[in-house]
Scaffold this active site. Structure first.
Site, PDB file in Angstrom:
ATOM      1  N   THR A 167      -2.536  -9.419  -4.436  1.00 23.31           N
ATOM      2  CA  THR A 167      -3.549  -8.899  -3.511  1.00 23.31           C
ATOM      3  C   THR A 167      -2.944  -7.945  -2.477  1.00 23.31           C
ATOM      4  O   THR A 167      -1.743  -7.907  -2.258  1.00 23.31           O
ATOM      5  CB  THR A 167      -4.270 -10.051  -2.780  1.00 23.31           C
ATOM      6  OG1 THR A 167      -3.334 -10.780  -1.999  1.00 23.31           O
ATOM      7  CG2 THR A 167      -4.943 -10.990  -3.777  1.00 23.31           C
ATOM      8  N   ASP A 168      -3.837  -7.194  -1.839  1.00 19.71           N
ATOM      9  CA  ASP A 168      -3.420  -6.253  -0.797  1.00 19.71           C
ATOM     10  C   ASP A 168      -3.771  -6.813   0.583  1.00 19.71           C
ATOM     11  O   ASP A 168      -4.179  -7.974   0.710  1.00 19.71           O
ATOM     12  CB  ASP A 168      -4.062  -4.878  -1.025  1.00 19.71           C
ATOM     13  CG  ASP A 168      -5.584  -4.922  -1.000  1.00 19.71           C
ATOM     14  OD1 ASP A 168      -6.180  -5.910  -0.520  1.00 19.71           O
ATOM     15  OD2 ASP A 168      -6.204  -3.940  -1.457  1.00 19.71           O
ATOM     16  N   LEU A 169      -3.632  -6.007   1.604  1.00 21.37           N
ATOM     17  CA  LEU A 169      -3.883  -6.442   2.975  1.00 21.37           C
ATOM     18  C   LEU A 169      -5.321  -6.921   3.175  1.00 21.37           C
ATOM     19  O   LEU A 169      -5.574  -7.807   3.987  1.00 21.37           O
ATOM     20  CB  LEU A 169      -3.566  -5.286   3.937  1.00 21.37           C
ATOM     21  CG  LEU A 169      -3.610  -5.611   5.424  1.00 21.37           C
ATOM     22  CD1 LEU A 169      -2.606  -6.712   5.767  1.00 21.37           C
ATOM     23  CD2 LEU A 169      -3.311  -4.357   6.236  1.00 21.37           C
TER      24      LEU A 169
ATOM     25  N   LEU B  46      -7.827  -8.327  -1.526  1.00 19.28           N
ATOM     26  CA  LEU B  46      -8.363  -7.960  -2.838  1.00 19.28           C
ATOM     27  C   LEU B  46      -7.205  -7.661  -3.785  1.00 19.28           C
ATOM     28  O   LEU B  46      -6.119  -7.278  -3.352  1.00 19.28           O
ATOM     29  CB  LEU B  46      -9.242  -6.716  -2.716  1.00 19.28           C
ATOM     30  CG  LEU B  46     -10.348  -6.767  -1.663  1.00 19.28           C
ATOM     31  CD1 LEU B  46     -11.057  -5.421  -1.582  1.00 19.28           C
ATOM     32  CD2 LEU B  46     -11.320  -7.883  -1.963  1.00 19.28           C
TER      33      LEU B  46
END
Length: 131
Positions: A14-16, A19
């Protein structure tokens, strides 16, 4: 018809925003293709050692439809769109339950040790389009 590959989304995917990072979908579909080829009986390392042949992605057209998040259980479904002597065209869809999250059309080519097109292994040439 086609192949199904299950996977779980981990925190590292996931990203920040929480997601799945967009490039990780490409990793997910790569894993699914590798498992599909393995299940067909093609040992890619042995193929390379014996003949020098490897698979390379020639083209990807991707649509990101909905996000996946941490701990989602996903399924990558792979279907053959077309097969020729050295080329394989696939549709790969990432699902979460009944929701389509990501769709890609992928063109693979088989290359020899010098990077020139070479025939796909027979087991892949024998596959038929799902559509």
């Amino acid at each position: 018809m086609g192949h199904q590959f299950d996977l779980r989304v981990y925190y590292e995917d996931t990203d920040l925003a929480g997601l799945v990072y967009y490039a990780n979908y490409l990793k997910f579909i790569e894993r699914a293709r590798s498992e599909w080829v393995r299940e067909l009986g093609v040992d890619q390392a042995a193929l390379k050692a014996r003949t020098g042949a490897v698979f390379a992605v020639r083209r990807v057209v991707a649509d990101y439809l909905r996000p996946a998040v941490f701990d989602d259980l996903l399924q990558v479904r792979t279907a053959i769109l077309g097969v020729s002597g050295a080329r394989l065209q696939l549709e790969q869809v990432v699902w979460r339950g009944t929701l389509r999250l990501f769709v890609a059309e992928v063109t693979l080519v088989c290359l020899d040790a010098e990077g020139r097109p070479t025939r796909l292994p027979e087991v892949l040439r024998a596959q038929r389009a799902a559509r």
